[in-house]
Design an enzyme around this catalytic site. Structure first.
Site, PDB file in Angstrom:
ATOM      1  N   ALA A 266       9.305  10.268  36.518  1.00 29.42           N
ATOM      2  CA  ALA A 266      10.121  11.206  35.763  1.00 29.42           C
ATOM      3  C   ALA A 266      10.500  12.455  36.559  1.00 29.42           C
ATOM      4  O   ALA A 266       9.921  12.775  37.591  1.00 29.42           O
ATOM      5  CB  ALA A 266       9.378  11.617  34.493  1.00 29.42           C
ATOM      6  N   GLY A 317       4.557   0.053  33.287  1.00 31.15           N
ATOM      7  CA  GLY A 317       3.618  -0.793  32.554  1.00 31.15           C
ATOM      8  C   GLY A 317       3.356  -2.147  33.146  1.00 31.15           C
ATOM      9  O   GLY A 317       2.638  -2.958  32.547  1.00 31.15           O
ATOM     10  N   TYR A 526      24.041  13.710  34.162  1.00 27.91           N
ATOM     11  CA  TYR A 526      23.531  13.171  32.898  1.00 27.91           C
ATOM     12  C   TYR A 526      24.712  13.028  31.945  1.00 27.91           C
ATOM     13  O   TYR A 526      25.393  14.008  31.647  1.00 27.91           O
ATOM     14  CB  TYR A 526      22.499  14.152  32.339  1.00 27.91           C
ATOM     15  CG  TYR A 526      21.568  13.596  31.293  1.00 27.91           C
ATOM     16  CD1 TYR A 526      20.314  13.131  31.641  1.00 27.91           C
ATOM     17  CD2 TYR A 526      21.925  13.581  29.955  1.00 27.91           C
ATOM     18  CE1 TYR A 526      19.437  12.653  30.674  1.00 27.91           C
ATOM     19  CE2 TYR A 526      21.073  13.095  28.982  1.00 27.91           C
ATOM     20  CZ  TYR A 526      19.816  12.635  29.348  1.00 27.91           C
ATOM     21  OH  TYR A 526      18.960  12.149  28.392  1.00 27.91           O
TER      22      TYR A 526
END
Length: 618
Positions: A266, A317, A526
């Site tokens: 992140a 994950g 963004y």
């Protein structure tokens, strides 16, 4: 740390982590778990959502944000005009949460084994608990739980409270052929939590948020060890008690977790001063199918061969469960000030950022918003009251548009956060405003800067408002070299317009962008994309295809697949375009080596789906 450090696969024993810990460490008192209820059917806190009143005004309920509990008369008319669509109080797409929840597979044997070391309230098969751990926050997922359904969700949810419990949980899952999916804040926008309907094993969602403790703080050496389930708002509050900060503030700060930040690689809004997550994490502890990845000590920097922790940045994950991390700390800044600048257009706003970066005076956060996003911010202002307020607003408009000659349909705005010592902030302010002036910038005040920065948290709720009035919208991002940035923005905008027209979608598309982070080599952009969806067959598919087309244009224009959101499943089709076959083979081989039975079956990144695994789906 109070946990066993044995490598469970090999039986070897490491010294207790921090066994040679210096006396400079503080062991904070455990803080209570946050009590604020979170929404189950949308973004954020349960007491906070945008609602439309019969008179057409919009109100953000609650009192958490600077736009909360005040009438916003311009918001819905502005969105309606931008989309060229009849959004109104009466034109409502009523959600019907909760949707039907798929039946859980029989997990009785797994539950019996888990009860050997977990309490009853740490194990749940409740349908709504399972549902929430089966999705993140892509628009498609929220649309599905409000208007359709998810076809596969976890069969069981567990809530570990310690590293040792995660180790034991992993052993139980291996023994019973189950699948483990780590769950942090559930804020991802990449379909990372979406399960394959072909997954036949018992799926256990591992909700980490009861592991939220700051285990120790070392104010002398500016480090802390924090459990991976701690949310950003909890980390900020606990470190502030000691005059310290981690400085990592993603848009999802209130709900995302330290483990999630690592797993998605992140970035935060103040990365210019504090760094991205890979700059802030010194070490971590990870439970894998092969044992615990950990070391007894951490140093400022090391050259120690290939460090297994590096595989966890962006792992999403796939390799294991991050349980703790040691992070860098900074003193709470002596000075924090806000600022804002209006530029004639986005091109000059970008040129300003380039020169600011070259001057070495980049503040903690500086973001340049395009014209649409500027007007979006204006639409989020409450109704003016009193002659003085109206006169002040009119005078400001006159200065910008008449005296300075800015085109209101072209201008762009920068919002700025300065942090540091008094001398640092003064230097940054002086340099920044000098450079801004050289590019035609006009100072717009600290109040607008603070409001713009804080709006980041409030406007996250708007996506759910638009869903309830037949519009579908979502965000996506990229990073791009300086020389390609403006061309990329223009190409993506034109592609969105073209896709919208070719699909014969109603109204006009919503498209806006902002430049959010700067680097010596380029910027992060963004984007937000949306359209009016009433009468559209399968609006989720239409949106997905439009975003896919926009991503094609991003890559063709020299942009990255993602800057900080990650790959998940939503972008896995593009992995072959950004990695060679050799690189993909390397990632497949790593997965095969560390998790041959696909115990951690999140199935993200795309290339992992090609691995020949022992159970279930890749």
């Amino acid at each position: 740390m109070a946990h066993d450090n044995r490598d469970n696969a090999s039986g070897s024993t490491l010294p207790p982590r921090g066994a040679r810990a210096p006396s400079t460490r503080i062991i904070p008192s455990p803080a209570p778990l946050p009590k604020d209820d979170e929404s189950l059917d949308g973004w954020g806190f349960a007491d906070t959502r945008f609602v439309v009143k019969p008179n057409g005004n919009v109100v953000l309920t609650g009192r958490r944000y600077n736009i909360s509990n005040v009438d916003l008369p311009s918001l819905l008319p502005w969105i309606s005009a931008t989309l060229s669509a009849p959004l109104s109080y009466g034109n409502r797409n009523e959600p019907h949460y909760p949707p039907p929840v798929p039946e859980a597979q029989d997990a009785s044997a797994v539950i019996a084994a888990l009860k050997g070391f977990l309490k009853d309230d740490q194990i749940s098969s409740d349908p709504l608990v399972r549902l929430r751990r089966g999705h993140g926050h892509t628009g498609a997922e929220i649309w599905a739980i409000r208007y359709e359904r998810l076809e596969r969700v976890p069969d069981l949810v567990v809530f570990p409270t310690s590293h040792d419990e995660v180790v034991k949980l992993t052993e139980v899952a291996k023994e019973h052929g189950a699948c483990l999916i780590p769950f942090g804040g559930g804020t991802n926008v990449t379909d990372a939590l979406r399960l394959s309907i072909d997954e036949k094993r018992v799926v256990i969602a591992v909700d980490m948020r009861r592991m939220n403790k700051v285990l120790w703080i070392d104010p002398t050496n500016r480090m802390a060890c924090i459990e991976a389930g701690a949310t950003g708002r909890h980390i900020v509050a606990e470190l502030a008690k000691h005059g310290l900060t981690m400085g990592h503030e993603p848009d999802s700060l209130e709900f995302s977790t330290l483990g999630g930040w690592i797993a998605t690689n992140a970035s935060g809004m103040k990365k210019n001063r504090y760094g991205n997550i890979e700059d802030l994490v010194l070490d971590m502890q990870v439970v894998t199918a092969r044992g615990v990845v950990e070391r007894p000590q951490v140093a400022p920097r090391e050259s120690i061969g290939t460090n297994p922790r590096n595989f966890m940045f962006g792992s999403e994950g796939n390799y294991g469960i991050i349980t703790t991390a040691i992070v860098k700390l900074f003193p709470v800044p002596e000075v924090q000030r806000y600022g804002s600048v209006i530029f004639p257009d986005l091109e000059r706003g970008l040129a300003f950022l380039y020169d600011l970066q070259q001057a070495g005076a980049v503040p903690a956060s500086v973001r340049v918003m395009d014209n649409t996003q500027f007007h979006f911010g204006q639409a989020l202002k409450p109704k003016k009251s009193g002659l003085l307020a109206h006169a002040k607003s009119r005078a400001e408009q006159l200065l910008v548009t008449k005296i300075k000659g800015f085109d209101p349909h072209q201008l762009a705005v920068a919002t700025i956060v300065f942090e540091g010592t008094k001398d640092e902030v003064e230097f940054q302010e002086k340099t920044l405003y000098r450079i801004a002036k050289q590019h035609g910038g006009l100072k717009a005040g600290a109040a607008n800067g603070e409001r713009g920065y804080q709006l980041t948290f409030g406007i996250a709720y708007i996506r759910d408002l638009t869903f309830e009035h037949w519009a579908i919208a979502e965000s996506f991002e990229t990073s791009v070299p300086w020389s390609c940035a403006l061309e990329l923005y223009d190409r993506v905008h034109k592609r969105v317009l073209r896709e919208h027209e070719q699909r014969r979608l109603p109204g006009k598309p919503f498209f806006t962008g902002r430049i959010t982070q700067v680097y010596p080599t380029g910027v992060c952009i963004y984007f937000y994309l949306g359209f009016y969806a009433k009468g559209v067959e399968d609006p989720v598919r239409q949106y997905s295809e439009m975003e896919h087309a926009a991503r094609e244009e991003i890559l063709a224009a020299g942009g990255s697949l993602s800057h900080h959101h990650g790959v998940g499943k939503i972008r896995q089709d593009f992995v072959k375009e950004i990695y060679s076959e050799g690189a993909r083979a390397f990632m497949r081989d790593v997965k095969q080596a560390v998790d041959p039975d696909n115990l951690f079956g999140a199935g993200n990144h795309g290339v992992l789906g090609e691995v020949k695994l022992g159970h279930g789906e890749g």
